[in-house]
Design a protein around this motif. Structure first.
Motif, PDB file in Angstrom:
ATOM      1  N   LEU A   9       0.821  -1.212   0.000  1.00 51.40           N
ATOM      2  CA  LEU A   9       0.000   0.000   0.000  1.00 51.40           C
ATOM      3  C   LEU A   9       0.855   1.262   0.000  1.00 51.40           C
ATOM      4  O   LEU A   9       0.549   2.221  -0.711  1.00 51.40           O
ATOM      5  CB  LEU A   9      -0.943   0.010   1.196  1.00 51.40           C
ATOM      6  CG  LEU A   9      -2.098  -0.984   1.143  1.00 51.40           C
ATOM      7  CD1 LEU A   9      -2.945  -0.869   2.408  1.00 51.40           C
ATOM      8  CD2 LEU A   9      -2.952  -0.769  -0.083  1.00 51.40           C
ATOM      9  N   GLU A  10       1.949   1.248   0.753  1.00 52.62           N
ATOM     10  CA  GLU A  10       2.846   2.399   0.769  1.00 52.62           C
ATOM     11  C   GLU A  10       3.447   2.627  -0.612  1.00 52.62           C
ATOM     12  O   GLU A  10       3.569   3.770  -1.070  1.00 52.62           O
ATOM     13  CB  GLU A  10       3.958   2.191   1.800  1.00 52.62           C
ATOM     14  CG  GLU A  10       3.497   2.295   3.226  1.00 52.62           C
ATOM     15  CD  GLU A  10       4.600   1.964   4.213  1.00 52.62           C
ATOM     16  OE1 GLU A  10       5.779   1.854   3.802  1.00 52.62           O
ATOM     17  OE2 GLU A  10       4.287   1.809   5.402  1.00 52.62           O
ATOM     18  N   HIS A  11       3.812   1.550  -1.281  1.00 53.43           N
ATOM     19  CA  HIS A  11       4.374   1.658  -2.629  1.00 53.43           C
ATOM     20  C   HIS A  11       3.339   2.214  -3.605  1.00 53.43           C
ATOM     21  O   HIS A  11       3.649   3.099  -4.403  1.00 53.43           O
ATOM     22  CB  HIS A  11       4.880   0.296  -3.104  1.00 53.43           C
ATOM     23  CG  HIS A  11       5.472   0.334  -4.473  1.00 53.43           C
ATOM     24  ND1 HIS A  11       6.689   0.919  -4.728  1.00 53.43           N
ATOM     25  CD2 HIS A  11       5.013  -0.119  -5.655  1.00 53.43           C
ATOM     26  CE1 HIS A  11       6.948   0.823  -6.023  1.00 53.43           C
ATOM     27  NE2 HIS A  11       5.946   0.193  -6.602  1.00 53.43           N
ATOM     28  N   ILE A  12       2.122   1.723  -3.526  1.00 53.56           N
ATOM     29  CA  ILE A  12       1.060   2.213  -4.405  1.00 53.56           C
ATOM     30  C   ILE A  12       0.812   3.699  -4.168  1.00 53.56           C
ATOM     31  O   ILE A  12       0.667   4.466  -5.116  1.00 53.56           O
ATOM     32  CB  ILE A  12      -0.247   1.404  -4.199  1.00 53.56           C
ATOM     33  CG1 ILE A  12      -0.060  -0.043  -4.632  1.00 53.56           C
ATOM     34  CG2 ILE A  12      -1.410   2.049  -4.931  1.00 53.56           C
ATOM     35  CD1 ILE A  12       0.285  -0.221  -6.095  1.00 53.56           C
ATOM     36  N   GLU A  13       0.796   4.111  -2.916  1.00 46.69           N
ATOM     37  CA  GLU A  13       0.587   5.522  -2.602  1.00 46.69           C
ATOM     38  C   GLU A  13       1.715   6.379  -3.154  1.00 46.69           C
ATOM     39  O   GLU A  13       1.478   7.450  -3.714  1.00 46.69           O
ATOM     40  CB  GLU A  13       0.475   5.721  -1.092  1.00 46.69           C
ATOM     41  CG  GLU A  13      -0.816   5.193  -0.503  1.00 46.69           C
ATOM     42  CD  GLU A  13      -0.855   5.300   1.008  1.00 46.69           C
ATOM     43  OE1 GLU A  13       0.034   5.967   1.601  1.00 46.69           O
ATOM     44  OE2 GLU A  13      -1.759   4.715   1.611  1.00 46.69           O
ATOM     45  N   SER A  14       2.960   5.906  -3.051  1.00 46.92           N
ATOM     46  CA  SER A  14       4.089   6.700  -3.542  1.00 46.92           C
ATOM     47  C   SER A  14       4.101   6.762  -5.066  1.00 46.92           C
ATOM     48  O   SER A  14       4.429   7.801  -5.645  1.00 46.92           O
ATOM     49  CB  SER A  14       5.412   6.143  -3.019  1.00 46.92           C
ATOM     50  OG  SER A  14       5.692   4.881  -3.581  1.00 46.92           O
ATOM     51  N   VAL A  15       3.727   5.682  -5.724  1.00 46.16           N
ATOM     52  CA  VAL A  15       3.696   5.657  -7.185  1.00 46.16           C
ATOM     53  C   VAL A  15       2.556   6.516  -7.717  1.00 46.16           C
ATOM     54  O   VAL A  15       2.680   7.153  -8.764  1.00 46.16           O
ATOM     55  CB  VAL A  15       3.570   4.197  -7.695  1.00 46.16           C
ATOM     56  CG1 VAL A  15       3.296   4.145  -9.171  1.00 46.16           C
ATOM     57  CG2 VAL A  15       4.830   3.420  -7.368  1.00 46.16           C
ATOM     58  N   SER A  16       1.452   6.565  -6.996  1.00 49.03           N
ATOM     59  CA  SER A  16       0.282   7.301  -7.470  1.00 49.03           C
ATOM     60  C   SER A  16       0.472   8.802  -7.423  1.00 49.03           C
ATOM     61  O   SER A  16      -0.277   9.533  -8.068  1.00 49.03           O
ATOM     62  CB  SER A  16      -0.947   6.909  -6.653  1.00 49.03           C
ATOM     63  OG  SER A  16      -0.824   7.438  -5.339  1.00 49.03           O
ATOM     64  N   TYR A  21      -7.735   8.127  -3.219  1.00 46.73           N
ATOM     65  CA  TYR A  21      -7.835   6.684  -3.004  1.00 46.73           C
ATOM     66  C   TYR A  21      -8.830   6.025  -3.953  1.00 46.73           C
ATOM     67  O   TYR A  21      -8.641   4.884  -4.354  1.00 46.73           O
ATOM     68  CB  TYR A  21      -8.232   6.369  -1.558  1.00 46.73           C
ATOM     69  CG  TYR A  21      -7.093   6.521  -0.588  1.00 46.73           C
ATOM     70  CD1 TYR A  21      -5.970   5.712  -0.673  1.00 46.73           C
ATOM     71  CD2 TYR A  21      -7.136   7.476   0.418  1.00 46.73           C
ATOM     72  CE1 TYR A  21      -4.922   5.859   0.219  1.00 46.73           C
ATOM     73  CE2 TYR A  21      -6.089   7.634   1.309  1.00 46.73           C
ATOM     74  CZ  TYR A  21      -4.988   6.813   1.205  1.00 46.73           C
ATOM     75  OH  TYR A  21      -3.952   6.956   2.071  1.00 46.73           O
ATOM     76  N   ALA A  22      -9.884   6.726  -4.324  1.00 48.56           N
ATOM     77  CA  ALA A  22     -10.864   6.161  -5.251  1.00 48.56           C
ATOM     78  C   ALA A  22     -10.221   5.901  -6.608  1.00 48.56           C
ATOM     79  O   ALA A  22     -10.489   4.879  -7.246  1.00 48.56           O
ATOM     80  CB  ALA A  22     -12.063   7.099  -5.401  1.00 48.56           C
ATOM     81  N   VAL A  23      -9.350   6.793  -7.045  1.00 48.31           N
ATOM     82  CA  VAL A  23      -8.644   6.614  -8.323  1.00 48.31           C
ATOM     83  C   VAL A  23      -7.691   5.423  -8.223  1.00 48.31           C
ATOM     84  O   VAL A  23      -7.608   4.604  -9.139  1.00 48.31           O
ATOM     85  CB  VAL A  23      -7.884   7.899  -8.709  1.00 48.31           C
ATOM     86  CG1 VAL A  23      -7.027   7.683  -9.947  1.00 48.31           C
ATOM     87  CG2 VAL A  23      -8.853   9.041  -8.920  1.00 48.31           C
ATOM     88  N   ILE A  24      -6.985   5.318  -7.115  1.00 47.30           N
ATOM     89  CA  ILE A  24      -6.076   4.186  -6.907  1.00 47.30           C
ATOM     90  C   ILE A  24      -6.867   2.885  -6.924  1.00 47.30           C
ATOM     91  O   ILE A  24      -6.460   1.899  -7.559  1.00 47.30           O
ATOM     92  CB  ILE A  24      -5.303   4.337  -5.577  1.00 47.30           C
ATOM     93  CG1 ILE A  24      -4.384   5.555  -5.640  1.00 47.30           C
ATOM     94  CG2 ILE A  24      -4.497   3.083  -5.276  1.00 47.30           C
ATOM     95  CD1 ILE A  24      -3.753   5.914  -4.310  1.00 47.30           C
ATOM     96  N   HIS A  25      -7.998   2.863  -6.250  1.00 50.65           N
ATOM     97  CA  HIS A  25      -8.821   1.657  -6.191  1.00 50.65           C
ATOM     98  C   HIS A  25      -9.295   1.253  -7.581  1.00 50.65           C
ATOM     99  O   HIS A  25      -9.222   0.082  -7.960  1.00 50.65           O
ATOM    100  CB  HIS A  25     -10.014   1.880  -5.265  1.00 50.65           C
ATOM    101  CG  HIS A  25     -10.866   0.668  -5.114  1.00 50.65           C
ATOM    102  ND1 HIS A  25     -11.981   0.457  -5.876  1.00 50.65           N
ATOM    103  CD2 HIS A  25     -10.746  -0.409  -4.304  1.00 50.65           C
ATOM    104  CE1 HIS A  25     -12.529  -0.686  -5.540  1.00 50.65           C
ATOM    105  NE2 HIS A  25     -11.793  -1.229  -4.597  1.00 50.65           N
ATOM    106  N   ARG A  26      -9.780   2.200  -8.364  1.00 49.85           N
ATOM    107  CA  ARG A  26     -10.240   1.889  -9.723  1.00 49.85           C
ATOM    108  C   ARG A  26      -9.096   1.378 -10.594  1.00 49.85           C
ATOM    109  O   ARG A  26      -9.263   0.438 -11.371  1.00 49.85           O
ATOM    110  CB  ARG A  26     -10.891   3.115 -10.363  1.00 49.85           C
ATOM    111  CG  ARG A  26     -12.271   3.412  -9.821  1.00 49.85           C
ATOM    112  CD  ARG A  26     -12.993   4.444 -10.670  1.00 49.85           C
ATOM    113  NE  ARG A  26     -12.336   5.741 -10.705  1.00 49.85           N
ATOM    114  CZ  ARG A  26     -12.551   6.730  -9.840  1.00 49.85           C
ATOM    115  NH1 ARG A  26     -13.429   6.564  -8.860  1.00 49.85           N
ATOM    116  NH2 ARG A  26     -11.918   7.872  -9.958  1.00 49.85           N
TER     117      ARG A  26
END
Length: 51
Positions: A9-16, A21-26
Motif C-alpha cells: 500500500l505504501e508503494h502504491i501511494e508513492s507511485v500514485s 484513493y478512489a482513483v487508486i482503487h479503480r
C-alpha cells in the motif's frame, strides 16, 4: 503477510503521486481484471511446433 500488504500500500501511494484513493482503487481493480483475463487467454504460438 500483513507487513507485506502494508508495504504494498505504501508503494502504491508513492507511485500514485498523491492521487485520491478512489482513483487508486479503480486503477488496481482494472489492473486485476486485465491480469485475470490474461490467465484465460492462450499465449500466441505457445506449445506449437515451428514450421
Amino acid at each position: 503477510m500483513q507487513d507485506a500488504y502494508g508495504e504494498f500500500l505504501e508503494h502504491i501511494e508513492s507511485v500514485s503521486g498523491g492521487v485520491d484513493y478512489a482513483v487508486i482503487h479503480r486503477t488496481l481493480n482494472a489492473t486485476r481484471i486485465e491480469i485475470a483475463s490474461l490467465e484465460t487467454t492462450p499465449l500466441y504460438g505457445q506449445g506449437g511446433k515451428c514450421a
